[in-house]
Design an enzyme around this catalytic site. Structure first.
Site, PDB file in Angstrom:
ATOM      1  N   ARG B  58       0.769  -1.411  -0.057  1.00  0.00           N
ATOM      2  CA  ARG B  58      -0.041   0.190   0.061  1.00  0.00           C
ATOM      3  C   ARG B  58       0.840   1.311  -0.088  1.00  0.00           C
ATOM      4  O   ARG B  58       0.571   2.341  -0.620  1.00  0.00           O
ATOM      5  CB  ARG B  58      -1.031  -0.111   1.243  1.00  0.00           C
ATOM      6  CG  ARG B  58      -2.221  -0.974   0.954  1.00  0.00           C
ATOM      7  CD  ARG B  58      -2.416  -1.509   2.320  1.00  0.00           C
ATOM      8  NE  ARG B  58      -1.282  -2.370   2.684  1.00  0.00           N
ATOM      9  CZ  ARG B  58      -0.347  -1.953   3.717  1.00  0.00           C
ATOM     10  NH1 ARG B  58      -0.454  -0.898   4.318  1.00  0.00           N
ATOM     11  NH2 ARG B  58       0.683  -3.067   3.957  1.00  0.00           N
ATOM     12  N   THR B  59       1.827   1.378   0.862  1.00  0.00           N
ATOM     13  CA  THR B  59       2.472   2.588   0.860  1.00  0.00           C
ATOM     14  C   THR B  59       3.075   2.890  -0.366  1.00  0.00           C
ATOM     15  O   THR B  59       3.106   4.210  -0.877  1.00  0.00           O
ATOM     16  CB  THR B  59       3.772   2.424   1.965  1.00  0.00           C
ATOM     17  OG1 THR B  59       3.137   1.928   3.202  1.00  0.00           O
ATOM     18  CG2 THR B  59       4.435   3.614   2.306  1.00  0.00           C
ATOM     19  N   LYS B  86      25.338  -7.902  -4.689  1.00  0.00           N
ATOM     20  CA  LYS B  86      26.641  -8.125  -4.621  1.00  0.00           C
ATOM     21  C   LYS B  86      27.337  -7.645  -3.410  1.00  0.00           C
ATOM     22  O   LYS B  86      28.570  -7.548  -3.312  1.00  0.00           O
ATOM     23  CB  LYS B  86      27.250  -7.436  -6.025  1.00  0.00           C
ATOM     24  CG  LYS B  86      26.821  -7.940  -7.136  1.00  0.00           C
ATOM     25  CD  LYS B  86      27.036  -6.945  -8.193  1.00  0.00           C
ATOM     26  CE  LYS B  86      26.283  -7.461  -9.722  1.00  0.00           C
ATOM     27  NZ  LYS B  86      26.376  -6.152 -10.551  1.00  0.00           N
ATOM     28  N   ARG B 108      11.763   3.269   2.384  1.00  0.00           N
ATOM     29  CA  ARG B 108      11.341   2.162   3.430  1.00  0.00           C
ATOM     30  C   ARG B 108      12.576   1.350   3.722  1.00  0.00           C
ATOM     31  O   ARG B 108      13.217   0.896   2.838  1.00  0.00           O
ATOM     32  CB  ARG B 108      10.273   1.598   2.999  1.00  0.00           C
ATOM     33  CG  ARG B 108       9.869   0.209   3.946  1.00  0.00           C
ATOM     34  CD  ARG B 108       8.830  -0.636   3.780  1.00  0.00           C
ATOM     35  NE  ARG B 108       7.569   0.421   4.303  1.00  0.00           N
ATOM     36  CZ  ARG B 108       6.292   0.039   4.513  1.00  0.00           C
ATOM     37  NH1 ARG B 108       6.123  -1.174   4.216  1.00  0.00           N
ATOM     38  NH2 ARG B 108       5.554   0.729   4.753  1.00  0.00           N
ATOM     39  N   HIS B 136       6.527   5.645  10.982  1.00  0.00           N
ATOM     40  CA  HIS B 136       5.725   5.682   9.598  1.00  0.00           C
ATOM     41  C   HIS B 136       4.875   6.798   9.456  1.00  0.00           C
ATOM     42  O   HIS B 136       3.738   6.758   9.502  1.00  0.00           O
ATOM     43  CB  HIS B 136       4.881   4.329   9.547  1.00  0.00           C
ATOM     44  CG  HIS B 136       4.527   4.048   8.221  1.00  0.00           C
ATOM     45  ND1 HIS B 136       4.745   4.642   7.169  1.00  0.00           N
ATOM     46  CD2 HIS B 136       3.950   2.787   7.625  1.00  0.00           C
ATOM     47  CE1 HIS B 136       4.156   4.263   6.079  1.00  0.00           C
ATOM     48  NE2 HIS B 136       3.594   3.080   6.185  1.00  0.00           N
TER      49      HIS B 136
END
Lengths: 308, 308, 308
Positions: B58-59, B86, B108, B136
């Site tokens: 959703r975000t 890597k 995020r 958040h």
């Protein structure tokens, strides 16, 4: 019109000397225009497909920025969510993607010469975004563009290329592209078993002056550019050899401060241990600029290939 | 011009009371304009990068809708197909992405304070899209916007926050944002071992009235808002404790119908078992509206941060 | 206005005969316009969500091309980086995505009838991009469009459908769509245990003439179209049966050259072993054209469903 319109870009040799200077100047101009306008309108109505059969952060995202800044749009084919899982051949995938009529396809693959293999199957111009250990021509483009910006010239430059020269694909492309300039000297700095491949040497023989050396300290003060690349443990047949050599191939602040004259320091990134973050603040550290230059030089390349 | 132009948004505390009211009203206006025109032209020529080092539906998608509805475009950095495999450090990744000159980066990460750590390395404004168990802030923004829309006010509201309050990152941000309003009462409803963290309490102390309680039944009829969050088995040190308490933390229709007065019911989603689908049809169920509000309030935030 | 504006497209039966002809002609027109202008402006301001809960190359990318060529934009929901990993139900995901107000959602799911299940939960028109073994109506659309383009007609056509007819979802949709035409004959060519399902037969009974046969050789010269599909080892209960039959179901150049008259050869792709690459150069090989046609017919469908 541009000399590159509609051309496949598979190798660093696909650029002539005059192509490179023209692209550098175009990249400078596009950078200014992008700073002024955000999104330009050269590529309005054009679609680029990124077909990456192997992971990448910078190359793919850098091409996406370049295309969007030119005003075009991007469709990203992601292998992980594709019918390759059902066993489709990648040649079929490329033909299908091409059938959707993109204006250009950027392809990356772990198999050397994959783009060469599929180029005649597809109508759209193909840009090689890295094919296994073979080449990465647009990385070379941003590398040489960075040298040109930072030093004001490429002719006569002395460059040390360091790390795993045998398996790294940026090394061949950068070496090939440097053959387009005059009086270039390359020091290939690497443990013997990871030295640059014979096939690469053959293609630059007589066009640049080159030496193979084992340690960066031996040549540091001669260099205008130190081009550092990763050196992965798994490339060594003998783990003890890795442990013995590791120290010599780590570029860090304390080590650099022993020298009277320092080259600019470049790295194709990502880095692991071979380039310490304590180097980041030195004025010679150019690797983040180098990455950034990728957007503008790729925008210049796309503008030419698209003929817009 | 807006007070948020060019600012990093790392915490719910980055919004003052007047910022919040201004954003709510802007979100309402943008919603109308989007309904009328589909795509607006505020952010034409602007590029947002979504750099999500942790999964999200959703975000990320909500931010993408918000940016595209404003007329801007989005480049999605996907960790799974990146050079992180890597061994590249995520700080380098952020610096490289920033070097491509995006107009804003939404990040995020599973590590608390990751955006705080990288903010001075990057020029683009950073919006925290969730940093581990810490915060958040844009979720809080849509939560408080939803309360404001549904109840017509935030001042004086009585809210129960329920579930795993210790590890959930929406709880701190929502609590912090509520300190910008007058006379707010919070009931933290949770098993003792999953109660809200001391560091969170310290930051709201004296600014809201709060109580810690163990069961939703005890306070249901006092609440204007019941904010349900997930309560995962793996958070309990004692599985028997989980089995014993589970029933008390499941909001379902039959349980709700025992009360004379019901609050509106919110949930940051995704839900698992703690909020039954038989609640979805109740007039108090606001969680899908809440998710939807995310597009408009994020569009408002982006418009301000981009200064467009 | 169009007869399909705002409609959900869940089944091949959602298209009437006149819808199909109208879409074919619109696809032809859009192809010309796209060739002339690159990106059109029909869908400017419209957003399509692709919600693929199962891998796909061609369907998703083909829809993305179609939408972008119409001037619209796309937001791609990728399951792998989503909160489904936290246990969210896919119905909730669809409701949340719909709450973001996309103009159309293309959904693929491994569960048969998933789009039917969620269609009343969402406001946006839903297009079924493949639901398990049930249907794939837009694949049928491009299949029948290809037949129409290649043969100049669909009425009276004789088609052999070959491979795993029991589990393949293209077979039901194509069979259903062919019922909209007159005098069609279908030969279902398959090992007995992988013959087309009874539920499919029931829906076409009396509307097309059909026969079940075991080997392509038996009917090859009667066919106008040979529609090849994959035949996977894991579908056979008896591995020896697979080995015995495999040879009969492989279409290759040498095998085809035994016949005096050849049908056009189609395949929904991806192919594995059942269709040899040595067939690709025959004039009858139409499967890459078929894939390509997907962009234009899907653009036509989107234009109608969006009402633009």
């Amino acid at each position: 019109m541009s000399g590159l319109v509609g051309k496949d870009i598979l190798s660093a040799f696909d650029f002539e000397r005059q192509d490179l200077f023209r692209l550098f100047i175009l990249a400078e101009r596009l950078k200014e225009e992008i700073n002024d306008f955000g999104i330009l309108n050269y590529a309005v109505g054009k679609l680029m497909v990124t077909a990456f059969f192997e992971p990448s952060t910078r190359t793919k995202v850098s091409f996406q920025f370049a295309m969007k800044r030119l005003g075009g749009d991007v469709i990203d084919f992601i292998e992980e969510v594709s019918s390759l899982q059902k066993g489709e051949t990648e040649e079929d995938t490329m033909r299908i993607l091409d059938g959707y009529d993109p204006d250009v396809i950027v392809v990356r693959h772990s198999k050397p010469f994959f783009p060469h293999k599929v180029k005649d199957m597809v109508k759209a111009p193909i840009i090689n975004g890295g094919d296994g250990t073979n080449e990465h021509p647009t990385q070379a483009l941003l590398d040489v563009y960075t040298i040109w910006k930072e030093l004001g010239r490429v002719d006569g430059v002395v460059i040390g290329m360091m790390g795993d020269l045998k398996y790294g694909r940026t090394i061949p492309s950068l070496s090939y592209m440097l053959t387009r300039f005059n009086d270039v000297t390359i020091y290939f700095i690497s443990p013997k078993e990871l030295q640059v491949r014979e096939e690469v040497i053959k293609k630059i023989e007589g066009k640049v002056t080159y030496y193979m050396v084992e340690k960066p300290e031996d040549v540091m003060e001669k260099l205008d550019v130190l081009y550092v690349t990763r050196l992965q443990k798994e490339r060594f047949s003998d783990p003890q050899e890795y442990e013995r050599l590791k120290g010599s191939y780590k570029i860090e602040r304390a080590m650099l401060q022993k020298f009277k004259r320092l080259p600019i320091i470049m790295h194709p990134l990502p880095r692991v241990w071979e380039l310490s973050t304590d180097v980041d603040d030195l004025p010679q550290a150019k690797y983040f600029n180098q990455a950034k230059n990728g957007v503008y030089i790729r925008a210049a390349l796309l503008k030419e290939v698209l003929g817009v």
